[in-house]
Structure formats: structure tokens, C-alpha cells
Design a protein around this motif. Structure first.
Motif, PDB file in Angstrom:
ATOM      1  N   ARG A 224       8.122 -18.166  -1.571  1.00  0.00           N
ATOM      2  CA  ARG A 224       8.072 -16.717  -1.422  1.00  0.00           C
ATOM      3  C   ARG A 224       6.837 -16.136  -2.128  1.00  0.00           C
ATOM      4  O   ARG A 224       6.279 -15.122  -1.696  1.00  0.00           O
ATOM      5  N   ARG A 225       6.419 -16.769  -3.214  1.00  0.00           N
ATOM      6  CA  ARG A 225       5.207 -16.314  -3.899  1.00  0.00           C
ATOM      7  C   ARG A 225       3.979 -16.547  -3.023  1.00  0.00           C
ATOM      8  O   ARG A 225       3.055 -15.728  -3.015  1.00  0.00           O
TER       9      ARG A 225
ATOM     10  N   ASP B 181       4.091 -16.535   0.256  1.00  0.00           N
ATOM     11  CA  ASP B 181       4.196 -15.502   1.294  1.00  0.00           C
ATOM     12  C   ASP B 181       3.727 -14.153   0.758  1.00  0.00           C
ATOM     13  O   ASP B 181       3.100 -13.368   1.487  1.00  0.00           O
ATOM     14  N   TRP B 182       4.041 -13.878  -0.497  1.00  0.00           N
ATOM     15  CA  TRP B 182       3.623 -12.621  -1.123  1.00  0.00           C
ATOM     16  C   TRP B 182       2.109 -12.482  -1.070  1.00  0.00           C
ATOM     17  O   TRP B 182       1.578 -11.428  -0.691  1.00  0.00           O
TER      18      TRP B 182
ATOM     19  N   PHE C 150      -0.195  -9.762   0.724  1.00  0.00           N
ATOM     20  CA  PHE C 150      -1.054  -9.005  -0.180  1.00  0.00           C
ATOM     21  C   PHE C 150      -2.424  -8.749   0.430  1.00  0.00           C
ATOM     22  O   PHE C 150      -3.027  -7.688   0.218  1.00  0.00           O
TER      23      PHE C 150
ATOM     24  N   ARG D  15      -2.227  -5.694   2.622  1.00  0.00           N
ATOM     25  CA  ARG D  15      -1.580  -4.491   2.090  1.00  0.00           C
ATOM     26  C   ARG D  15      -2.622  -3.539   1.512  1.00  0.00           C
ATOM     27  O   ARG D  15      -3.505  -3.945   0.776  1.00  0.00           O
TER      28      ARG D  15
ATOM     29  N   ARG E 285      -2.925  -1.600  -2.965  1.00  0.00           N
ATOM     30  CA  ARG E 285      -2.302  -2.762  -3.594  1.00  0.00           C
ATOM     31  C   ARG E 285      -1.647  -2.437  -4.939  1.00  0.00           C
ATOM     32  O   ARG E 285      -1.442  -3.312  -5.771  1.00  0.00           O
TER      33      ARG E 285
ATOM     34  N   ASP F 125       1.610  -4.400  -5.682  1.00  0.00           N
ATOM     35  CA  ASP F 125       1.424  -5.772  -6.160  1.00  0.00           C
ATOM     36  C   ASP F 125       1.050  -5.809  -7.638  1.00  0.00           C
ATOM     37  O   ASP F 125       1.528  -6.670  -8.388  1.00  0.00           O
TER      38      ASP F 125
ATOM     39  N   ALA G  55      -1.836 -17.347  -5.360  1.00  0.00           N
ATOM     40  CA  ALA G  55      -0.445 -17.772  -5.210  1.00  0.00           C
ATOM     41  C   ALA G  55      -0.137 -18.983  -6.076  1.00  0.00           C
ATOM     42  O   ALA G  55       0.903 -19.044  -6.739  1.00  0.00           O
TER      43      ALA G  55
ATOM     44  N   ASN H  20       0.075 -17.986  -9.618  1.00  0.00           N
ATOM     45  CA  ASN H  20       1.331 -17.281  -9.825  1.00  0.00           C
ATOM     46  C   ASN H  20       2.482 -18.274  -9.964  1.00  0.00           C
ATOM     47  O   ASN H  20       3.357 -18.118 -10.826  1.00  0.00           O
TER      48      ASN H  20
END
Length: 232
Positions: free
Chosen positions: A49-50, A52-53, A57, A60, A63, A66, A170, A173
């Protein structure tokens, strides 16, 4: 020589219990971080999911959302790092004044326990807490690296470096989250290590309980079921 004589009071059961908690700590961590695709842990699912984030991002605008999420993640690492420092200080203070513990021990067992044994057991707890502190500090720093990398992602999705940099962000993260989770596990096992003050049997029971709690939250929790439903 006197210290060695006192340490000799730690029987085979004490040594076995101490070895068991360390082994359990490493084994459960390996299971969580290397879970297979057939039975992924919450940590593995959230890693995807990170990724995908960071893909979302890129497109987006603005931002701010985020940056707020990342700021909250860093605040969490700072909070737990500060908590670990306070806990280590408390353990060291208790190691310097073990009279309250000796009173508790006198109610549990008739055998007189030297102060150095209490200090040794408290040092064991402090090791777990220190490890947790170092993990939280490193997680905070890596989240900082992630923030810089996110800031370096171009606003134009068509820029050839946009998605590669987002992918790097990512992975940073994810590494920060992995260290944060390692810090949390170390805190759990520090709580279990406190049970050693009541004896090796208590330590073994506490270790089993912590292993169950950690395992169930990663492999048998409601959040995991929700993530798997989203995957389906």
C-alpha cells in the motif's frame, strides 16, 4: 569474582528462559518480515500500500495531504523514541535502588537474591528498550529521507524521473516503517523481560504471551482481514 559467584545463582532454567525470549524475538521478526505471498503479514500488505501511495502521489496536486501523513508518521517515531528514553531512565533508576524489588521477591520466594541479579535482569530489559530507541530514531531519520525524496518528485507525471523517484520514496518509506515496527516489537519484549524479576517461569509465560500478541496482530487481526478483502 564476586560478580561471577552471584551470576552462578542464575540456574539452567534462567538461562534457558533468557535464551528463549531472544530466540523468539528474532524468529517472530523474521516470520513477519519474510512472510510468503500465501499468508502475508500486515507489514507486507502495508508495504504494498505504501508503494501504491507513492504512485498516486505523483499525480496528486496539491501534495499537502501527503506531507501531513508523513509528518504524522515522523511524530509517531519521535513519541516512541522519547518514551523509550524515559523507560530506560526508569530502569536505570530502579537498578540503582533495588530495595522495592527485593521486597517483592521476598514475597515470592524464600531465597535471598543478591542485588546484582536484579541489576542483571534489569539490564536485560534495558537492552530491549535501547534497541527500540535506536530503531525509532533510525525510522525517524529514514522518514526524513523519504520526505526529501518525495520533494524531489517532479510535478509533471510525464517527467521521466517522476515515477522512479516516487518508487525510491516508497522503498524509503517501507524501510522506515520496518524499523518502526521493529522498535515496537522490542518494546513488547521489554515488557516480557520484566517478568524475569519474578523468575524464569514467569519470563517464559510472558514471552509466550508476547509472541502470541505480536503474531496475532500480524497474521490473525481484523486489520489484516480488511487489507486482504481489499486485495481480493
Amino acid at each position: 569474582m564476586q560478580i561471577l559467584d552471584h551470576m552462578a545463582l542464575l540456574g539452567p532454567l534462567d538461562l534457558a528462559a533468557a535464551a528463549a525470549i531472544v530466540i523468539a524475538w528474532f524468529v517472530i521478526s523474521w516470520m513477519i518480515e519474510h512472510a510468503g505471498a500465501k499468508r502475508p503479514s500486515v507489514t507486507i500488505l502495508m508495504s504494498e500500500r505504501r508503494r501504491d501511495w507513492m504512485k498516486v502521489f505523483v499525480t496528486r496536486d496539491p501534495r499537502i495531504f501527503d506531507s501531513q501523513i508523513l509528518a504524522s508518521l515522523r511524530q509517531g517515531t519521535s513519541f516512541f523514541a522519547s518514551t523509550c528514553l524515559l523507560a530506560v531512565g526508569g530502569v536505570l533508576a530502579l537498578a540503582g535502588n533495588t530495595e522495592p524489588l527485593r521486597g517483592v521477591a521476598a514475597e515470592v520466594t524464600e531465597m535471598a537474591v543478591p542485588v546484582v541479579i536484579f541489576q542483571l535482569k534489569l539490564a536485560f530489559v534495558a537492552i530491549f528498550l535501547t534497541n527500540a530507541f535506536l530503531k525509532f530514531v533510525w525510522a525517524n531519520r529514514v522518514f526524513g529521507y523519504c520526505a526529501v525524496m518525495m520533494a524531489a518528485v517532479p510535478n509533471d507525471p510525464k517527467d521521466p524521473v517522476a515515477y522512479p523517484r516516487a518508487a525510491q520514496a516508497a522503498e524509503l518509506n517501507i524501510r522506515a516503517a520496518v524499523n518502526f515496527n521493529r522498535g515496537l516489537r522490542a518494546m513488547y519484549f521489554a515488557l516480557a523481560a520484566l517478568a524475569w524479576l519474578l523468575g524464569p517461569i514467569a519470563l517464559m509465560i510472558a514471552t509466550a504471551l508476547v509472541v502470541w500478541v505480536v503474531w496475532s496482530r500480524e497474521f490473525a487481526s481484523l486489520p489484516r482481514s480488511i487489507l486482504l478483502k481489499e486485495e481480493a
